[in-house]
Write a protein that holds these residues in place. Sequence first.
Motif, mmCIF file in Angstrom:
data_model
loop_
_atom_site.group_PDB
_atom_site.id
_atom_site.type_symbol
_atom_site.label_atom_id
_atom_site.label_comp_id
_atom_site.label_asym_id
_atom_site.label_seq_id
_atom_site.Cartn_x
_atom_site.Cartn_y
_atom_site.Cartn_z
ATOM 1 N N LYS A 69 8.012 88.726 59.724
ATOM 2 C CA LYS A 69 6.909 89.413 60.405
ATOM 3 C C LYS A 69 7.015 90.925 60.243
ATOM 4 C CE LYS A 69 5.825 85.774 63.724
ATOM 5 N NZ LYS A 69 5.810 85.349 65.149
ATOM 6 N N SER A 79 5.713 91.564 56.926
ATOM 7 C CA SER A 79 4.275 91.323 56.935
ATOM 8 C C SER A 79 3.518 92.478 57.568
ATOM 9 C CB SER A 79 3.973 90.024 57.692
ATOM 10 O OG SER A 79 4.537 88.918 57.032
ATOM 11 N N ASP A 127 2.926 94.868 54.946
ATOM 12 C CA ASP A 127 1.855 94.371 54.083
ATOM 13 C C ASP A 127 0.492 94.584 54.741
ATOM 14 O OD1 ASP A 127 3.686 93.586 52.215
ATOM 15 O OD2 ASP A 127 3.655 91.476 52.755
ATOM 16 N N ARG A 128 0.448 94.352 56.044
ATOM 17 C CA ARG A 128 -0.810 94.503 56.772
ATOM 18 C C ARG A 128 -1.303 95.948 56.707
ATOM 19 N NH1 ARG A 128 0.731 92.116 60.911
ATOM 20 N NH2 ARG A 128 1.300 93.872 62.259
ATOM 21 N N PRO A 186 5.266 88.830 51.442
ATOM 22 C CA PRO A 186 6.454 89.275 52.181
ATOM 23 C C PRO A 186 7.725 88.950 51.404
ATOM 24 C CG PRO A 186 4.931 88.115 53.616
ATOM 25 C CD PRO A 186 4.414 87.944 52.228
ATOM 26 N N ARG A 244 0.755 87.724 57.801
ATOM 27 C CA ARG A 244 0.166 89.042 57.604
ATOM 28 C C ARG A 244 -0.752 89.455 58.767
ATOM 29 N NH1 ARG A 244 -1.457 89.061 51.138
ATOM 30 N NH2 ARG A 244 0.654 89.482 50.353
#
Length: 278
Positions: free
Chosen positions: A207, A210, A213-214, A226, A264
């Motif tokens: 997470k 992620s 990434d978000r 990820p 994500r």
Amino acid sequence: MQTNAPSLLDGLEVAPAAVRPKGPSLAVRMRAKVRNWWQRRTATPELKRRTMRGVWAIASVAAIGSGVGLYFALRPVPQPDYAADGLDDVFNYTLLTDEFNKLPVEERLKLMGQLVQRLQSMSGSDSMLLSAFAAGIAGSARQQIERNISTLMVDVWDKWAKDYPKVDPKDRDAFLEKSFVDFTKMMEAVGGKPRDVSDEQRLAEVKRQSARDRAALRSGKEAPPPEAMAGMFGMMKNTVGGYANPAQQARGAQMMRDMVRHFRGQDIATGKPLSGPG
């Protein structure tokens, strides 16, 4: 300078080669010898009985020996005790035999769970056995290992992918998280390098990645998967994909897409970013 010394060949006359009468061929002579031996051995009823008993004894021993050899060559490899037998035997059965591939996927998952527990509490002797096993892998054994690992991954992922559409939408986040955790544990187990981290730590790691990434997605940049999932993507796409049939590939891709969206912080159904933290 010439000399009148006699030659060593003087006075020698080369006689023509004698023509040897053509006799029976080797095969004919061998058959005759065998026939003569048999006639001598069976000159009387008693000798005949003894000879036949000897022939049948030799034939029986040969047949038994051949049967025993075929049995040991073709017999199924017995399943080891995943909790007690040597790790080299366990990994040999798991990675180098087709018997493991033939087990129901539920049974393979159960055995992999036992292997994970075994590796997490691995002793010094277990480490030595595992190192010796890894050092002895070469040639065609590597192809068998790839086949067994890929088959395991395909069958396990497909089992979850089949169950996924039946899961209530409100429970799908939890289902995807549990699948991710179990899958990463299994990958580490077959690699012989389990990580001593909790399920919560595994989820926290993916997470955190992620979240980065978000942020990249919101800035308009295309984000990579990820890091914690990169191994899964690589294996499923490059290696495992070749062992999955079209139906398995379609089911697996659907679940993988939703898993990526979940971690994500995107809506699983639409792919749109959620308002809250993912």
